[in-house]
Design an enzyme around this catalytic site. Structure first.
Site, PDB file in Angstrom:
ATOM      1  N   LYS A  53       0.839  -1.205   0.000  1.00  0.00           N
ATOM      2  CA  LYS A  53       0.000   0.000   0.000  1.00  0.00           C
ATOM      3  C   LYS A  53       0.874   1.255   0.000  1.00  0.00           C
ATOM      4  CE  LYS A  53      -3.772  -2.523   2.093  1.00  0.00           C
ATOM      5  NZ  LYS A  53      -4.468  -2.969   3.297  1.00  0.00           N
ATOM      6  N   GLN A  97      -4.542  -1.697   9.469  1.00  0.00           N
ATOM      7  CA  GLN A  97      -4.407  -3.024   8.871  1.00  0.00           C
ATOM      8  C   GLN A  97      -4.975  -4.080   9.818  1.00  0.00           C
ATOM      9  OE1 GLN A  97      -3.099  -3.609   5.675  1.00  0.00           O
ATOM     10  NE2 GLN A  97      -3.940  -5.639   6.046  1.00  0.00           N
ATOM     11  N   ASP A 120     -11.104   2.531   3.566  1.00  0.00           N
ATOM     12  CA  ASP A 120     -11.481   1.120   3.377  1.00  0.00           C
ATOM     13  C   ASP A 120     -12.993   0.991   3.180  1.00  0.00           C
ATOM     14  OD1 ASP A 120      -9.422  -0.725   3.232  1.00  0.00           O
ATOM     15  OD2 ASP A 120      -9.096  -0.765   5.409  1.00  0.00           O
TER      16      ASP A 120
END
Ligand code: NAD
Length: 288
Positions: A53, A97, A120
């Site tokens: 990422k 995460q 997200d």
């Protein structure tokens, strides 16, 4: 014999478009979008995801902020970092995460991230916006699947769409995105009585289960678009999807490989969300 959908190439093109749009934003406003990624603990797989990422951010021209916290981090410490990033006018996206180490509450973390920075798209507010069909942010993997379907030129409108899997991250939001494009959507899950009977009706089939080779060629309608979200690691270390590629490609019209299908799209969509979050915040005069 199916046409293989090249997710790697499609994702690269999307990242290129984002890079160009980002350069224009920076040139016109002087503001550089920033994504903050929080990694708690030392799970090696999570570390790889975070590194990918970060790399994607750098490639498209974002600022990549990385926060590595020890596994012993307390909920209060994690909450405090999220609060700081929420309040930071120079941060557009916050991503924690998952999975988190034992003792940390994932649901609480997802609720704490400001919805406007929830790249997200896991916060219930943004999930609700997806249901209403009017959000700025889109769930990354399901949105990536939609891009892959669009790449085939097959219109979703009026088609029988079957999603196998009903998770909050993939299956449920996937069904909403297909519905938004006027698909007739059926969602299957572990309690579905006759999975093959349903999947055989699908013009567009999305498998998001996590069971290697669950969908075989005889479960697919000839000519269907088959998108395989599953990632399963075999005993030999190789990655495979939920679709038995060898038998499915003989029947489907279009099919994604694993790896190289949905996987690269998820990160491309994360970049897109970060840019959209930055643009939305700038439009409200919030970007520093
Ligand atoms: P999950 O475990 O949360 O959900 C799995 C779903 O599959 C459940 O809804 C369950 O009801 C259903 N299911 C289980 N067994 C079934 C069966 N025999 N028949 C029909 N349905 C069944 O998983 P998830 O988070 O949605 O992920 C699904 C898969 O997609 C996993 O392999 C995951 O690694 C992968 N994934 C890939 C990406 C990507 O970027 N490519 C992103 C997210 C998830």
């Amino acid at each position: 014999m199916a046409t293989i959908i090249d997710g790697k190439a499609i994702a690269a093109q999307i990242r290129q478009n984002i890079k160009e749009e980002t350069a224009q934003l920076i040139a016109s406003t002087g503001y550089t979008p920033a994504l903050a990624v929080i990694l708690v603990g030392d799970d090696p797989a999570s570390a790889v995801y975070v590194r990918n990422k970060q790399r994607a951010c750098e490639e498209v021209g974002f600022r990549a902020l990385e926060y590595r916290l020890p596994a012993a981090t307390t909920q209060q410490e994690l909450d405090a970092l999220i609060d700081t990033l929420n309040a930071d006018g120079a941060v557009d996206g916050i991503l924690v995460q998952l999975p988190l180490p034992r003792g940390l509450d994932e649901q609480r973390v997802l609720l704490r991230i400001s919805p406007e920075k929830d790249v997200d798209c896991f916060h219930p507010y943004n999930v609700g916006r997806v249901m209403c069909g009017d959000g700025v942010l889109a769930p990354c993997t399901p949105m990536g699947v939609m891009e892959l379907i669009h790449s085939t030129g097959v219109s979703v409108s009026g088609k029988e769409c079957v999603v196998v899997g009903r998770s909050n991250i993939v299956g449920k939001p996937q069904s909403m995105l297909l519905l938004r494009e006027n698909g007739t959507v059926t969602v299957c899950h572990s309690k579905t009585a006759d999975l093959a009977e349903v999947t055989r009706r699908a013009d567009i089939l999305v498998a998001a289960v996590g069971r290697a080779g669950l969908i075989t060629g005889d479960m697919i309608k000839p000519g269907a678009v088959v998108i395989d979200v599953g990632i399963n690691r075999g005993a030999d270390g190789k990655l495979t999807g939920d679709v038995d590629f060898a038998s499915a490609k003989e029947v489907a019209g279009y099919i994604t490989p694993v790896p190289g299908g949905v996987g690269p799209m998820t990160i491309a969509m994360l970049m897109q969300n970060t840019l959209r979050a930055a643009q939305a915040r700038m439009a409200e005069g919030k970007g520093e």
